[in-house]
Design a protein around this motif. Structure first.
Motif, short mmCIF file in Angstrom:
data_model
loop_
_atom_site.label_atom_id
_atom_site.label_comp_id
_atom_site.label_asym_id
_atom_site.label_seq_id
_atom_site.Cartn_x
_atom_site.Cartn_y
_atom_site.Cartn_z
N HIS A 236 0.82 -1.21 0.00
CA HIS A 236 0.00 0.00 0.00
C HIS A 236 0.86 1.27 0.00
O HIS A 236 0.35 2.35 -0.30
N LYS A 237 2.15 1.14 0.33
CA LYS A 237 3.03 2.30 0.34
C LYS A 237 3.46 2.70 -1.07
O LYS A 237 3.79 3.86 -1.33
N ASP A 238 3.50 1.73 -1.97
CA ASP A 238 3.88 2.00 -3.37
C ASP A 238 3.23 0.94 -4.24
O ASP A 238 3.86 -0.05 -4.63
N PHE A 239 1.95 1.16 -4.53
CA PHE A 239 1.19 0.16 -5.27
C PHE A 239 1.79 -0.14 -6.64
O PHE A 239 1.85 -1.28 -7.08
N LEU A 240 2.22 0.90 -7.35
CA LEU A 240 2.76 0.69 -8.70
C LEU A 240 3.99 -0.21 -8.67
O LEU A 240 4.17 -1.06 -9.55
N LYS A 241 4.82 -0.04 -7.66
CA LYS A 241 6.02 -0.88 -7.53
C LYS A 241 5.63 -2.33 -7.23
O LYS A 241 6.22 -3.26 -7.77
N ALA A 242 4.61 -2.51 -6.40
CA ALA A 242 4.14 -3.86 -6.08
C ALA A 242 3.55 -4.54 -7.32
O ALA A 242 3.82 -5.72 -7.59
N ALA A 243 2.77 -3.80 -8.08
CA ALA A 243 2.16 -4.34 -9.29
C ALA A 243 3.23 -4.70 -10.32
O ALA A 243 3.15 -5.74 -10.99
N GLU A 244 4.26 -3.87 -10.42
CA GLU A 244 5.34 -4.13 -11.36
C GLU A 244 6.11 -5.39 -10.97
O GLU A 244 6.54 -6.16 -11.84
N ALA A 245 6.27 -5.61 -9.67
CA ALA A 245 6.97 -6.81 -9.20
C ALA A 245 6.21 -8.07 -9.59
O ALA A 245 6.80 -9.07 -10.03
N ILE A 246 4.88 -8.04 -9.46
CA ILE A 246 4.06 -9.19 -9.86
C ILE A 246 4.15 -9.38 -11.37
O ILE A 246 4.30 -10.51 -11.86
N LYS A 247 4.08 -8.29 -12.11
CA LYS A 247 4.11 -8.37 -13.57
C LYS A 247 5.43 -8.97 -14.07
O LYS A 247 5.44 -9.83 -14.96
N LYS A 248 6.53 -8.54 -13.49
CA LYS A 248 7.84 -9.07 -13.90
C LYS A 248 7.96 -10.55 -13.59
O LYS A 248 8.51 -11.33 -14.37
N THR A 249 7.44 -10.95 -12.44
CA THR A 249 7.50 -12.36 -12.05
C THR A 249 6.65 -13.21 -12.99
O THR A 249 7.07 -14.30 -13.40
N LEU A 250 5.47 -12.72 -13.33
CA LEU A 250 4.63 -13.43 -14.28
C LEU A 250 5.30 -13.55 -15.65
O LEU A 250 5.25 -14.60 -16.30
N ALA A 251 5.93 -12.47 -16.08
CA ALA A 251 6.58 -12.46 -17.39
C ALA A 251 7.69 -13.50 -17.49
O ALA A 251 7.93 -14.08 -18.56
N SER A 252 8.37 -13.77 -16.38
CA SER A 252 9.46 -14.75 -16.41
C SER A 252 8.96 -16.18 -16.22
O SER A 252 9.52 -17.13 -16.79
#
Length: 281
Positions: A236-252
């Motif tokens: 909740h402190k940096d939602f965009l960063k959290a979403a990007e982390a999930i997206k990168k993990t999914l991409a790999s």
């Protein structure tokens, strides 16, 4: 400890110093990003489907088709809601049997059209109301477990907040189960555990320690496959960063699962959960 006070305390701490009870509190924060927010940021062209084709629409589970890096995928998520009005509409993220049947309908559709499935898990548990039991809550959950075990398409489940009881497991029999760093995943809530075992719900903090509900504990025991790091202080402190982390993990991870032969995919999934059963025995 109040949510606001806890948020200030953890900002300057290393994640590993948080107790299971503190992680439980973070996982329940009202401002913690919900599934629909992640879907909007991670996927493109999401089209939501409704209804279980038998009884009703359950708004606590959202699901449909989207694209991820140009590839069609099926996305299914438990949604708690943000505002009070939406939380009531979403039944506070506690699905009825219609929700699980809708989820299974979309999973079978994904299997038919060879689309990988991504599930977002965030529920304190399936709805325990009389009507839900009368309409076959236990059967609906059990059917999902059975069908997901042999579904002929890749499945990834991500616990983004609370993963409570069979209500969470009904969407988490997957090839890979991931958790956000401060998410929790357990057989029931610590309050419920303390009430049943010690007849004292006030011992929930102690129960959280005993139950091994954190991502770190569950990764250690082989219950989950991956921990996705959160920003300092929580997603909740940096939602965009959290979403990007999930997206990168999914991409790999997703291409690896997609390229697995179907028989190998199912066999590996079977061995994964069979091995867990033998470990727990």
């Amino acid at each position: 400890m109040a949510f606001e006070a806890l948020g200030k305390v953890i900002t300057g701490f290393k994640h590993k110093e948080l107790t299971p009870s503190e992680k439980r509190t973070i996982a329940r924060l009202p401002e913690r990003p919900n599934a629909s927010q992640y879907i909007d940021k991670i996927f493109d062209s999401f089209i939501e489907f409704h209804g279980d084709r038998a009884f009703a629409e359950d708004a606590s589970i959202i699901g449909g088709i989207a694209t991820f890096n140009g590839r069609p995928v099926t996305v299914i998520a438990q949604q708690k809601g943000s505002s009070t009005e939406e939380k009531v509409k979403r039944n506070f993220g506690m699905p009825n049997p219609e929700g699980y049947r809708k989820a299974l309908r979309l999973m079978k559709q994904a299997e038919k059209f060879k689309r990988p499935i991504i599930c977002f898990v965030d529920t304190q548990g399936a709805y325990p109301g009389l009507g839900a039991e009368e309409r076959g809550q236990g059967e609906a959950i059990a059917k999902n477990l059975l069908e997901m075990a042999t579904l002929k398409t890749p499945i990834i489940s991500i616990v983004i907040g609370e993963g409570g009881s069979g209500g969470a497991l009904a969407m988490a029999v997957a090839d890979e189960v991931w958790m956000l760093e401060h998410a929790v995943y357990s057989i029931l809530s610590p309050e419920g555990f303390a009430t049943i075992l010690w007849k004292d719900s006030s011992r929930a903090k102690e129960a959280a320690e005993v139950m091994k509900i954190t991502a770190q504990d569950l990764k250690h025991f082989g219950i989950i496959d991956r921990i996705i790091k959160e920003p300092v202080g929580g997603a909740h402190k940096d939602f965009l960063k959290a979403a990007e982390a999930i997206k990168k993990t999914l991409a790999s991870a997703l291409p690896i699962l997609i390229n697995k032969p179907t028989e190998e995919l199912i066999e590996t999934r079977y061995d994964k959960y069979r091995g867990m059963g033998e470990f727990l025995e």
